[in-house]
Design an enzyme around this catalytic site. Structure first.
Site, PDB file in Angstrom:
ATOM      1  N   GLU A  69      60.412  17.336  90.281  1.00 48.76           N
ATOM      2  CA  GLU A  69      60.441  17.898  88.928  1.00 48.76           C
ATOM      3  C   GLU A  69      60.926  19.337  89.004  1.00 48.76           C
ATOM      4  O   GLU A  69      61.043  19.910  90.092  1.00 48.76           O
ATOM      5  CB  GLU A  69      59.047  17.827  88.293  1.00 48.76           C
ATOM      6  CG  GLU A  69      58.598  16.408  88.033  1.00 48.76           C
ATOM      7  CD  GLU A  69      57.283  16.323  87.272  1.00 48.76           C
ATOM      8  OE1 GLU A  69      56.574  17.334  87.191  1.00 48.76           O
ATOM      9  OE2 GLU A  69      56.992  15.239  86.757  1.00 48.76           O
ATOM     10  N   HIS A  93      56.568  23.186  76.675  1.00 49.52           N
ATOM     11  CA  HIS A  93      57.378  22.174  77.364  1.00 49.52           C
ATOM     12  C   HIS A  93      58.736  22.137  76.689  1.00 49.52           C
ATOM     13  O   HIS A  93      58.817  22.093  75.453  1.00 49.52           O
ATOM     14  CB  HIS A  93      56.713  20.793  77.295  1.00 49.52           C
ATOM     15  CG  HIS A  93      57.292  19.858  78.313  1.00 49.52           C
ATOM     16  ND1 HIS A  93      58.544  19.321  78.186  1.00 49.52           N
ATOM     17  CD2 HIS A  93      56.805  19.407  79.489  1.00 49.52           C
ATOM     18  CE1 HIS A  93      58.797  18.562  79.247  1.00 49.52           C
ATOM     19  NE2 HIS A  93      57.754  18.604  80.044  1.00 49.52           N
ATOM     20  N   ARG A 145      60.177  25.661  83.642  1.00 44.68           N
ATOM     21  CA  ARG A 145      60.050  25.321  82.220  1.00 44.68           C
ATOM     22  C   ARG A 145      60.310  26.490  81.282  1.00 44.68           C
ATOM     23  O   ARG A 145      60.918  26.317  80.229  1.00 44.68           O
ATOM     24  CB  ARG A 145      58.629  24.833  81.955  1.00 44.68           C
ATOM     25  CG  ARG A 145      58.440  23.467  82.497  1.00 44.68           C
ATOM     26  CD  ARG A 145      57.075  22.939  82.233  1.00 44.68           C
ATOM     27  NE  ARG A 145      57.060  21.595  82.786  1.00 44.68           N
ATOM     28  CZ  ARG A 145      55.991  20.860  82.912  1.00 44.68           C
ATOM     29  NH1 ARG A 145      54.831  21.314  82.503  1.00 44.68           N
ATOM     30  NH2 ARG A 145      56.078  19.660  83.418  1.00 44.68           N
ATOM     31  N   HIS A 147      52.440  23.173  75.408  1.00 44.26           N
ATOM     32  CA  HIS A 147      52.140  22.080  76.327  1.00 44.26           C
ATOM     33  C   HIS A 147      50.923  22.347  77.201  1.00 44.26           C
ATOM     34  O   HIS A 147      50.046  21.509  77.332  1.00 44.26           O
ATOM     35  CB  HIS A 147      53.364  21.861  77.206  1.00 44.26           C
ATOM     36  CG  HIS A 147      53.249  20.724  78.155  1.00 44.26           C
ATOM     37  ND1 HIS A 147      52.917  19.463  77.739  1.00 44.26           N
ATOM     38  CD2 HIS A 147      53.418  20.649  79.497  1.00 44.26           C
ATOM     39  CE1 HIS A 147      52.892  18.650  78.790  1.00 44.26           C
ATOM     40  NE2 HIS A 147      53.172  19.358  79.864  1.00 44.26           N
ATOM     41  N   ARG A 172      53.073  27.727  84.861  1.00 42.33           N
ATOM     42  CA  ARG A 172      52.614  26.603  85.693  1.00 42.33           C
ATOM     43  C   ARG A 172      53.788  25.795  86.223  1.00 42.33           C
ATOM     44  O   ARG A 172      54.695  25.431  85.471  1.00 42.33           O
ATOM     45  CB  ARG A 172      51.735  25.693  84.840  1.00 42.33           C
ATOM     46  CG  ARG A 172      51.245  24.460  85.560  1.00 42.33           C
ATOM     47  CD  ARG A 172      50.529  23.560  84.580  1.00 42.33           C
ATOM     48  NE  ARG A 172      51.452  22.918  83.678  1.00 42.33           N
ATOM     49  CZ  ARG A 172      51.645  21.602  83.591  1.00 42.33           C
ATOM     50  NH1 ARG A 172      50.957  20.800  84.362  1.00 42.33           N
ATOM     51  NH2 ARG A 172      52.487  21.102  82.735  1.00 42.33           N
TER      52      ARG A 172
HETATM   53  C1  LIG Z   1      51.671  14.856  77.277  1.00 42.69           C
HETATM   54  C2  LIG Z   1      51.194  15.558  78.512  1.00 42.69           C
HETATM   55  C3  LIG Z   1      51.758  15.266  79.738  1.00 42.69           C
HETATM   56  C4  LIG Z   1      51.317  15.919  80.898  1.00 42.69           C
HETATM   57  N1  LIG Z   1      51.842  15.563  82.112  1.00 42.69           N
HETATM   58  C5  LIG Z   1      51.328  16.125  83.241  1.00 42.69           C
HETATM   59  C6  LIG Z   1      51.761  15.691  84.524  1.00 42.69           C
HETATM   60  O1  LIG Z   1      52.582  14.798  84.643  1.00 42.69           O
HETATM   61  N2  LIG Z   1      51.215  16.294  85.611  1.00 42.69           N
HETATM   62  C7  LIG Z   1      50.274  17.296  85.528  1.00 42.69           C
HETATM   63  O2  LIG Z   1      49.822  17.807  86.565  1.00 42.69           O
HETATM   64  N3  LIG Z   1      49.846  17.697  84.318  1.00 42.69           N
HETATM   65  C8  LIG Z   1      50.334  17.140  83.183  1.00 42.69           C
HETATM   66  N4  LIG Z   1      49.876  17.546  81.961  1.00 42.69           N
HETATM   67  C9  LIG Z   1      48.797  18.542  81.914  1.00 42.69           C
HETATM   68  C10 LIG Z   1      47.498  17.870  82.315  1.00 42.69           C
HETATM   69  O3  LIG Z   1      47.438  16.596  81.740  1.00 42.69           O
HETATM   70  C11 LIG Z   1      46.297  18.675  81.869  1.00 42.69           C
HETATM   71  O4  LIG Z   1      46.437  20.014  82.205  1.00 42.69           O
HETATM   72  C12 LIG Z   1      45.032  18.149  82.530  1.00 42.69           C
HETATM   73  O5  LIG Z   1      44.938  16.778  82.323  1.00 42.69           O
HETATM   74  C13 LIG Z   1      43.814  18.855  81.982  1.00 42.69           C
HETATM   75  O6  LIG Z   1      42.675  18.190  82.442  1.00 42.69           O
HETATM   76  P1  LIG Z   1      41.248  18.697  82.025  1.00 42.69           P
HETATM   77  O7  LIG Z   1      40.282  17.762  82.627  1.00 42.69           O
HETATM   78  O8  LIG Z   1      41.120  20.134  82.311  1.00 42.69           O
HETATM   79  O9  LIG Z   1      41.245  18.579  80.415  1.00 42.69           O
HETATM   80  P2  LIG Z   1      41.473  17.296  79.511  1.00 42.69           P
HETATM   81  O10 LIG Z   1      42.036  16.181  80.255  1.00 42.69           O
HETATM   82  O11 LIG Z   1      42.203  17.746  78.302  1.00 42.69           O
HETATM   83  O12 LIG Z   1      39.995  16.890  79.097  1.00 42.69           O
HETATM   84  C14 LIG Z   1      39.251  17.681  78.213  1.00 42.69           C
HETATM   85  C15 LIG Z   1      37.955  16.968  77.899  1.00 42.69           C
HETATM   86  O13 LIG Z   1      37.108  17.871  77.200  1.00 42.69           O
HETATM   87  C16 LIG Z   1      36.545  17.216  76.092  1.00 42.69           C
HETATM   88  N5  LIG Z   1      36.233  18.206  75.071  1.00 42.69           N
HETATM   89  C17 LIG Z   1      37.059  19.102  74.466  1.00 42.69           C
HETATM   90  N6  LIG Z   1      36.369  19.811  73.557  1.00 42.69           N
HETATM   91  C18 LIG Z   1      35.100  19.356  73.577  1.00 42.69           C
HETATM   92  C19 LIG Z   1      33.921  19.647  72.838  1.00 42.69           C
HETATM   93  N7  LIG Z   1      33.900  20.572  71.881  1.00 42.69           N
HETATM   94  N8  LIG Z   1      32.808  18.958  73.121  1.00 42.69           N
HETATM   95  C20 LIG Z   1      32.783  17.991  74.059  1.00 42.69           C
HETATM   96  N9  LIG Z   1      33.873  17.663  74.787  1.00 42.69           N
HETATM   97  C21 LIG Z   1      35.001  18.336  74.541  1.00 42.69           C
HETATM   98  C22 LIG Z   1      37.592  16.227  75.648  1.00 42.69           C
HETATM   99  O14 LIG Z   1      36.991  15.237  74.857  1.00 42.69           O
HETATM  100  C23 LIG Z   1      38.099  15.755  77.003  1.00 42.69           C
HETATM  101  O15 LIG Z   1      37.245  14.753  77.483  1.00 42.69           O
HETATM  102  C24 LIG Z   1      50.310  16.909  80.804  1.00 42.69           C
HETATM  103  C25 LIG Z   1      49.752  17.215  79.566  1.00 42.69           C
HETATM  104  C26 LIG Z   1      50.179  16.542  78.422  1.00 42.69           C
HETATM  105  C27 LIG Z   1      49.548  16.879  77.110  1.00 42.69           C
END
Ligand SMILES: Cc1cc2nc3c(=O)[nH]c(=O)nc-3n(C[C@H](O)[C@H](O)[C@H](O)COP(=O)(O)OP(=O)(O)OC[C@H]3O[C@@H](n4cnc5c(N)ncnc54)[C@H](O)[C@@H]3O)c2cc1C
Length: 534
Positions: A127, A243, A289, A350, A385
């Site tokens: 990528e 993004h 990006r 993003h 990032r």
């Molecule tokens: C479309 C897309 C494609 C992506 N592709 C990639 C990729 O290919 N590779 C890569 O490395 N990264 C990618 N990313 C980024 C990556 O997905 C995220 O940075 C990562 O998944 C974040 O993980 P996390 O566990 O920190 O948060 P999240 O996966 O966003 O989880 C957050 C959690 O917190 C909970 N939450 C939020 N607010 C509250 C609240 N008030 N009370 C209770 N629970 C709450 C939600 O319900 C959820 O369960 C992508 C992001 C997107 C949007």
């Protein structure tokens, strides 16, 4: 502008209570990885505000970065991350994450994740910003879906983990400067106080603060805002990664067209068919990006056209359809054949780079509170990032937080008791408020005045508007999710704008037309913008 300490009134003498050893707020990759690291003799409660499958993690497309190929090295991955981070990455953190990445990927395989294979080995793609093929992926472009399927199954099977979905964490509870739990809202029960020996915040980012975003509706920065209200330090909030390629078709949700599409050789063309990246950067379509997003922004201004186009028509049809089945399906829904048609795209918010400050173990500045994943600023991403470095950050820091929180919880008294805490929201405004209208206005304002290209005049205007909205929105007590989310969006927007005004230089994703150069004399030596509720 004073941000109130709590969003809602509560009184621990009258509340419903729940006790747990470790509370994990968020069930994305970081939260569940943390929960799975906690030994079976400790109780873990994981809360998610929507269904457990609704997280940024589940929507990840491209994959997870890790050094797995013979011709690749840790030094290469470290160097690529540092280059993308534009002088603001913490090298020790980058080295730590890069070195632990392969083991975390192997762990996912052990837990049943079916990554795509090539000749019996993990298939690796490349990528933007990566010097080597090092991205593992699943279901073609459905990595998040498959990884989360395996992790959720594992978490559900663990006896010591309880999953509460549809549970909105409103605020972190603090007592004498220590985080002791959270106040949550649950359907049917309403407010509930959860007391925990240790709390892990893994609530993701705040892409929803922008009208154009790849993020699902849950990404409203609730955890960042709650951590701020509780007194934890946040840093570098001005850095939001846009993004470059988000599908831009009237009526479609803003669907991400993965970077891997350019990794496989797709071209970016303007409305006249010109490949503008050839002139813009020696890395062409595979530049980082921020570079590509700004090039697209300039191209849209030059051509006075609301989008540019991705062109895959020169790539072998079978490769395109096998690698990108999800993107193909969505585009088909709008009458676009990605093997022949040009796909209209424009940049969208993003990834939230700034967030709650954590040390190398995942400790925040608030005792008792740990944090992992997109909610944090760990020092890995710097000012920008590198693609596919965030799922791996969630895994590495999730496991660290899980371990650290478990060790700390094990040292505490075996039983927990409710503490005498209460809060009353004063001077509640009673006039009705069109929450959706303010939310839409905020999200549009952020695109116009805090977007890819910023300047002091427009940011001052943005701050004035946000402060005005805060005056009458934060003074209310809402009883539903849309209201609390608006309060949190306003809070993070305010922190982002303040950080962007303070950082009078351009670096990584933060580009100011009034300070177009990186200024190492004033902003070198890893100088961050930091903020903490006074
Ligand atoms: C479309 C897309 C494609 C992506 N592709 C990639 C990729 O290919 N590779 C890569 O490395 N990264 C990618 N990313 C980024 C990556 O997905 C995220 O940075 C990562 O998944 C974040 O993980 P996390 O566990 O920190 O948060 P999240 O996966 O966003 O989880 C957050 C959690 O917190 C909970 N939450 C939020 N607010 C509250 C609240 N008030 N009370 C209770 N629970 C709450 C939600 O319900 C959820 O369960 C992508 C992001 C997107 C949007």
């Amino acid at each position: 502008m004073t941000i109130p300490r709590y969003l809602v009134s509560f009184d621990s003498r009258k509340a419903i209570h729940r006790f747990t050893d470790v509370l994990v707020i968020g069930g994305g990759i970081a939260g569940l990885r943390a929960a799975l690291e906690i030994p079976p003799h400790l109780d873990v409660l994981v809360t998610t505000k929507d269904k457990i499958t609704e997280s940024n993690s589940s929507y990840a497309q491209g994959g997870i970065a890790g050094v797995l190929a013979k011709d690749d090295t840790f030094e290469n991955h470290v160097e690529d991350t540092l280059i993308a981070g534009d002088g603001l990455c913490h090298r020790d953190v980058v080295e730590l994450v890069v070195r632990e990445a392969p083991e975390e990927i192997e762990k996912l395989v052990g837990w049943g994740t079916q990554f795509d294979l090539e000749n019996g080995h993990l298939a690796l793609t490349r990528e933007g910003g990566h010097s080597h093929r090092r991205i593992v992926h699943a279901l073609g472009d459905g990595t998040g879906h498959e990884v989360m399927r395996a992790i959720i199954e594992r978490a559900k099977a663990a006896d010591n983990i309880t999953l509460w979905d549809e549970t909105f964490t409103l605020d972190l509870l603090t007592h004498e400067g220590v985080c002791v739990g959270a106040v949550c809202w649950r359907p049917g029960i309403t407010k509930e106080l959860i007391w925990a020996k240790q709390v892990v915040l893994a609530s993701g980012g705040c892409g929803m603060v922008y009208r154009e975003t790849t993020n699902p509706p849950v990404a409203t920065g609730d955890g960042m805002a709650a951590a701020y209200r509780a007194g934890a330090e946040l840093r570098d909030m001005e850095f939001m990664q846009f993004h470059p390629t988000v599908l831009y078709v009237a009526g479609s949700a803003r669907f991400l067209i993965s970077e891997a599409v350019r990794g496989e050789g797709a071209y970016l063309r303007d409305v006249h068919g010109e490949r503008f990246m050839l002139k813009d950067d020696p890395r062409h379509e595979l530049a980082p990006r921020d570079v590509v997003a700004r090039a697209i922004f300039r191209t849209m201004e030059r051509t006075q056209h609301p989008n540019v186009y991705l062109d895959l028509s020169h790539l072998p049809k079978e490769v395109v359809l096998t690698r990108f089945p999800g993107i193909n399906k969505v585009c088909r829904g709008f009458g676009l054949d990605i093997t022949t048609d040009r796909v209209p795209v424009r940049p969208g918010a993003h990834y939230t780079i700034g967030g709650v400050t954590v040390d190398a173990e995942g400790r925040t500045t608030l005792p008792g509170l740990w944090a992992a994943g997109e909610v944090t600023s760990s020092g890995l991403h710097g000012a920008n990032r590198l693609a596919s470095n965030s799922l791996i950050e969630g895994l590495v820091y999730g496991s660290k937080c899980g371990r650290g929180a478990a060790e700390a919880a094990a040292k505490m008294p075996t039983t927990l008791a409710a503490l005498p805490l209460r809060h009353a929201v004063g001077d509640v405004l009673s006039e009705s408020l069109d929450v959706a209208d303010v939310t839409n206005s905020l999200r549009a304002l952020m695109v116009r005045k805090m977007g890819i290209v910023r300047d002091r005049t427009r940011m001052d205007e943005a701050l004035r508007d946000v402060d005005f909205w805060c005056r009458y929105v934060l003074a209310r007590e809402f009883r539903d999710r849309a209201g609390w989310e608006l309060q949190n969006l306003l809070t993070v927007a305010r922190l982002m704008i303040a950080g962007a005004i303070e950082r009078d230089e351009s670096r990584g994703t933060h580009y100011r037309s009034d300070f177009p150069m990186r200024d190492d004399a004033h902003w070198g030596q890893l100088r961050h913008t930091t903020t903490k509720r006074g």
